[in-house]
Design a protein around this motif. Structure first.
Motif, PDB file in Angstrom:
ATOM      1  N   GLY A  85       0.832  -1.186   0.000  1.00 48.04           N
ATOM      2  CA  GLY A  85       0.000   0.000   0.000  1.00 48.04           C
ATOM      3  C   GLY A  85       0.871   1.242   0.000  1.00 48.04           C
ATOM      4  N   SER A  86       0.364   2.303  -0.600  1.00 51.83           N
ATOM      5  CA  SER A  86       1.086   3.563  -0.650  1.00 51.83           C
ATOM      6  C   SER A  86       0.790   4.393   0.590  1.00 51.83           C
ATOM      7  CB  SER A  86       0.677   4.353  -1.900  1.00 51.83           C
ATOM      8  OG  SER A  86       1.270   5.627  -1.918  1.00 51.83           O
ATOM      9  N   LEU A  87       1.750   5.214   0.978  1.00 52.34           N
ATOM     10  CA  LEU A  87       1.555   6.175   2.064  1.00 52.34           C
ATOM     11  C   LEU A  87       1.744   7.587   1.526  1.00 52.34           C
ATOM     12  CD1 LEU A  87       3.535   4.375   4.922  1.00 52.34           C
ATOM     13  CD2 LEU A  87       1.053   4.513   4.682  1.00 52.34           C
ATOM     14  N   TRP A  88       0.923   8.498   2.000  1.00 53.22           N
ATOM     15  CA  TRP A  88       1.022   9.931   1.673  1.00 53.22           C
ATOM     16  C   TRP A  88       0.777  10.229   0.187  1.00 53.22           C
ATOM     17  CZ3 TRP A  88       1.111   9.094   6.381  1.00 53.22           C
ATOM     18  CH2 TRP A  88       2.162   8.521   7.094  1.00 53.22           C
ATOM     19  N   ASP A  89      -0.057   9.413  -0.482  1.00 56.93           N
ATOM     20  CA  ASP A  89      -0.527   9.655  -1.857  1.00 56.93           C
ATOM     21  C   ASP A  89       0.506   9.404  -2.954  1.00 56.93           C
ATOM     22  OD1 ASP A  89      -3.017  10.416  -0.862  1.00 56.93           O
ATOM     23  OD2 ASP A  89      -2.385  12.509  -0.658  1.00 56.93           O
ATOM     24  N   LYS A  90       1.764   9.317  -2.612  1.00 56.33           N
ATOM     25  CA  LYS A  90       2.785   8.963  -3.583  1.00 56.33           C
ATOM     26  C   LYS A  90       3.696   7.923  -2.952  1.00 56.33           C
ATOM     27  CE  LYS A  90       3.041  13.261  -6.243  1.00 56.33           C
ATOM     28  NZ  LYS A  90       3.923  14.341  -6.718  1.00 56.33           N
ATOM     29  N   ARG A 101      15.302   1.286   3.100  1.00 52.72           N
ATOM     30  CA  ARG A 101      15.364   0.751   4.458  1.00 52.72           C
ATOM     31  C   ARG A 101      14.001   0.160   4.781  1.00 52.72           C
ATOM     32  NH1 ARG A 101      15.032   5.950   4.474  1.00 52.72           N
ATOM     33  NH2 ARG A 101      17.258   6.086   4.178  1.00 52.72           N
ATOM     34  N   VAL A 102      13.993  -0.709   5.779  1.00 52.63           N
ATOM     35  CA  VAL A 102      12.753  -1.366   6.215  1.00 52.63           C
ATOM     36  C   VAL A 102      12.550  -1.092   7.691  1.00 52.63           C
ATOM     37  CG1 VAL A 102      11.589  -3.578   6.559  1.00 52.63           C
ATOM     38  CG2 VAL A 102      12.923  -3.181   4.473  1.00 52.63           C
ATOM     39  N   TYR A 103      11.343  -0.655   8.055  1.00 54.84           N
ATOM     40  CA  TYR A 103      10.989  -0.435   9.449  1.00 54.84           C
ATOM     41  C   TYR A 103      10.067  -1.538   9.950  1.00 54.84           C
ATOM     42  CZ  TYR A 103      12.464   4.476   8.828  1.00 54.84           C
ATOM     43  OH  TYR A 103      13.166   5.618   8.569  1.00 54.84           O
ATOM     44  N   ALA A 104      10.411  -2.130  11.094  1.00 55.15           N
ATOM     45  CA  ALA A 104       9.468  -2.969  11.833  1.00 55.15           C
ATOM     46  C   ALA A 104       8.753  -2.037  12.804  1.00 55.15           C
ATOM     47  CB  ALA A 104      10.209  -4.078  12.574  1.00 55.15           C
ATOM     48  N   TYR A 105       7.586  -1.533  12.401  1.00 55.91           N
ATOM     49  CA  TYR A 105       7.021  -0.373  13.095  1.00 55.91           C
ATOM     50  C   TYR A 105       6.175  -0.715  14.311  1.00 55.91           C
ATOM     51  CZ  TYR A 105       2.573  -1.196  10.560  1.00 55.91           C
ATOM     52  OH  TYR A 105       1.413  -1.725  10.057  1.00 55.91           O
ATOM     53  N   HIS A 106       5.979  -1.997  14.613  1.00 59.87           N
ATOM     54  CA  HIS A 106       5.128  -2.329  15.751  1.00 59.87           C
ATOM     55  C   HIS A 106       5.875  -2.387  17.079  1.00 59.87           C
ATOM     56  CE1 HIS A 106       1.521  -3.886  13.317  1.00 59.87           C
ATOM     57  NE2 HIS A 106       1.141  -2.859  14.041  1.00 59.87           N
ATOM     58  N   ILE A 159      10.211   1.474   3.657  1.00 55.63           N
ATOM     59  CA  ILE A 159       8.994   0.664   3.679  1.00 55.63           C
ATOM     60  C   ILE A 159       8.704   0.290   5.129  1.00 55.63           C
ATOM     61  CG2 ILE A 159       8.043  -1.610   3.131  1.00 55.63           C
ATOM     62  CD1 ILE A 159       9.235  -1.404   0.391  1.00 55.63           C
ATOM     63  N   ALA A 160       7.458   0.473   5.538  1.00 56.83           N
ATOM     64  CA  ALA A 160       7.023   0.078   6.881  1.00 56.83           C
ATOM     65  C   ALA A 160       6.395  -1.309   6.803  1.00 56.83           C
ATOM     66  CB  ALA A 160       6.013   1.089   7.430  1.00 56.83           C
ATOM     67  N   ASP A 183       8.895   9.015   7.002  1.00 53.55           N
ATOM     68  CA  ASP A 183       9.602   8.960   5.721  1.00 53.55           C
ATOM     69  C   ASP A 183       9.263   7.690   4.948  1.00 53.55           C
ATOM     70  OD1 ASP A 183      10.945   7.309   7.530  1.00 53.55           O
ATOM     71  OD2 ASP A 183      12.869   7.568   6.511  1.00 53.55           O
ATOM     72  N   ALA A 184       8.441   6.798   5.538  1.00 52.05           N
ATOM     73  CA  ALA A 184       8.023   5.589   4.829  1.00 52.05           C
ATOM     74  C   ALA A 184       7.079   5.966   3.694  1.00 52.05           C
ATOM     75  CB  ALA A 184       7.343   4.612   5.783  1.00 52.05           C
TER      76      ALA A 184
END
Length: 389
Positions: A85-90, A101-106, A159-160, A183-184
């Motif tokens: 899925g996209s974030l922030w429309d772009k 980079r990859v975030y493990a956001y939980h 990417i989150a 920034d994701a």
């Protein structure tokens, strides 16, 4: 099986799997002892080999399967390919996202003042990022796109990766990402697991995603039917091109290293020739020094002593490089640990021992990449271990 010229491609969904498989010829099914099925094949029109596997949805399952394929194939790289899925429309639907980079956001801690983030992130390997940017600039990868794909853009960014399907721009989870990971540019559910498995196994990992929805409440079954196959096909086209470039670059680097070695050096009593190659070597010399050499036949299981001697020779070369200032203390210590691991693994007369030895030697090769003499000898030993019956 160990093959430094094979790239593993993982997907979470069947439609993503089929999008990658559409680029392969001569596929064969391979079964892991735990039941996991892999398909191996070559990228159409090339000799580049791909191992393809389905992980299922979620970071946990993707981490398990990623580690399994790394142990099974010892690949040149692992690419995770699918939709996001996209974030922030772009980016927009159909665009390809390559993770920088990859975030493990939980991750976080619950306190009286609220939930505090405990970020965990994995950076994309520099070589993968550089090749991906080069592919984007050249545009050659677009030749692999289906006719109905249009003209997707390639976006690079964070990417989150979490454990939920994100389909809101107003929810608590959306606010959490906006506050702590703003920034994701894309969100999905597997990249953190694959990145962590790669980190633990010193494997090169790349994440390539096609945007199938905007993660803003507009995602539904109808739009998924339309956009998921297209997004998966776009991501697969880019990832297959990236895999081919990775293999091509590796072969060119190996050839360059071999050609950069001195072909001959004069010594008392004749000529000393240093031969470095991963296959059969022809030798014509008065004296051959500094290497363990196998003539006309690949090493078999009764040549473990020869391999042990070759590993011991690596240790001598490593010590020499350290004395010359080519290794700092931390790198030298890490290299010694990998040598110890390889030596111990070679004493186990079975396939698992050989696989562990090759993995340790590959990690050692990464540590010694800037040291031509040591790196070249490591390549010889890896080839010898791979030749064991």
């Amino acid at each position: 099986m160990t093959d430094t010229d094979i790239v593993v491609v993982l997907t979470a969904l069947d439609l993503e799997y089929k999008a990658v498989r559409a680029h392969l010829d001569d596929t064969e099914v391979r079964r892991h002892e735990a039941g996991t099925r892999f398909e191996t094949g070559t990228i159409r029109g090339t000799s580049c080999r791909i191992a393809l596997a389905l992980t299922g949805v979620g970071n946990q399952s993707s981490a398990v399967i990623a580690e399994r394929v790394i142990q099974e194939f010892s690949p040149l790289a692992v690419l995770f390919v699918g939709v996001a899925g996209s974030l922030w429309d772009k980016p927009v639907r159909g665009d390809v996202v390559v993770a920088e980079r990859v975030y493990a956001y939980h991750g976080g801690t619950s306190e009286d003042g609220g939930l505090k983030a405990r970020p965990r992130a994995w950076e994309a390997p520099h070589a993968v990022s550089q090749l991906a940017h080069l592919l984007d600039r050249s545009g050659d990868w677009r030749e692999r796109l289906p006719a109905e794909s249009g003209s997707p853009d390639v976006r690079f960014g964070a990417i989150a990766a979490g454990e939920i399907v994100q389909n809101s721009s107003k929810s608590r989870e959306a606010k959490w990402i906006r506050d702590h990971y703003n920034d994701a540019i894309a969100i999905e559910m597997e990249a953190a697991g694959v990145a962590h498995a790669g980190h633990l196994n010193s494997a090169t990992v790349g994440i390539v995603r096609g945007i199938s929805d905007m993660a803003d409440g507009t995602k539904d079954a109808t739009s998924d039917v339309q956009w998921q196959p297209r997004a998966a096909a776009n991501a697969a086209a880019f990832a297959i091109a990236l895999a081919e470039e990775l293999v091509t670059e590796r072969k060119a680097l190996d050839m360059s290293r071999a050609e950069s070695r001195p072909e001959a050096a004069t010594s008392t009593g004749g000529t000393t020739v240093h031969n470095v190659a991963s296959g059969q070597v022809g030798i014509q010399a008065g004296t051959v020094t500094g290497s363990t050499v196998w003539m006309n036949v690949a090493p078999t299981s009764d040549r473990i002593d020869d391999l042990a001697a070759a590993v011991a020779d690596l240790r001598v070369r490593l010590d020499r490089a350290r004395a010359a200032g080519e290794f700092d203390a931390d790198t030298y210590e890490a290299a010694e640990e990998e040598l110890d691991t390889a030596a111990t693994a070679l004493r186990a007369p079975n396939k698992d021992g050989r696989k562990k030895a090759v993995l340790a030697l590959k990690r050692l090769n990464g540590l010694a990449a800037e040291t031509t003499d040591v790196a070249a000898q490591i390549a010889l030993v890896i080839a010898a271990v791979n030749g064991l019956s």
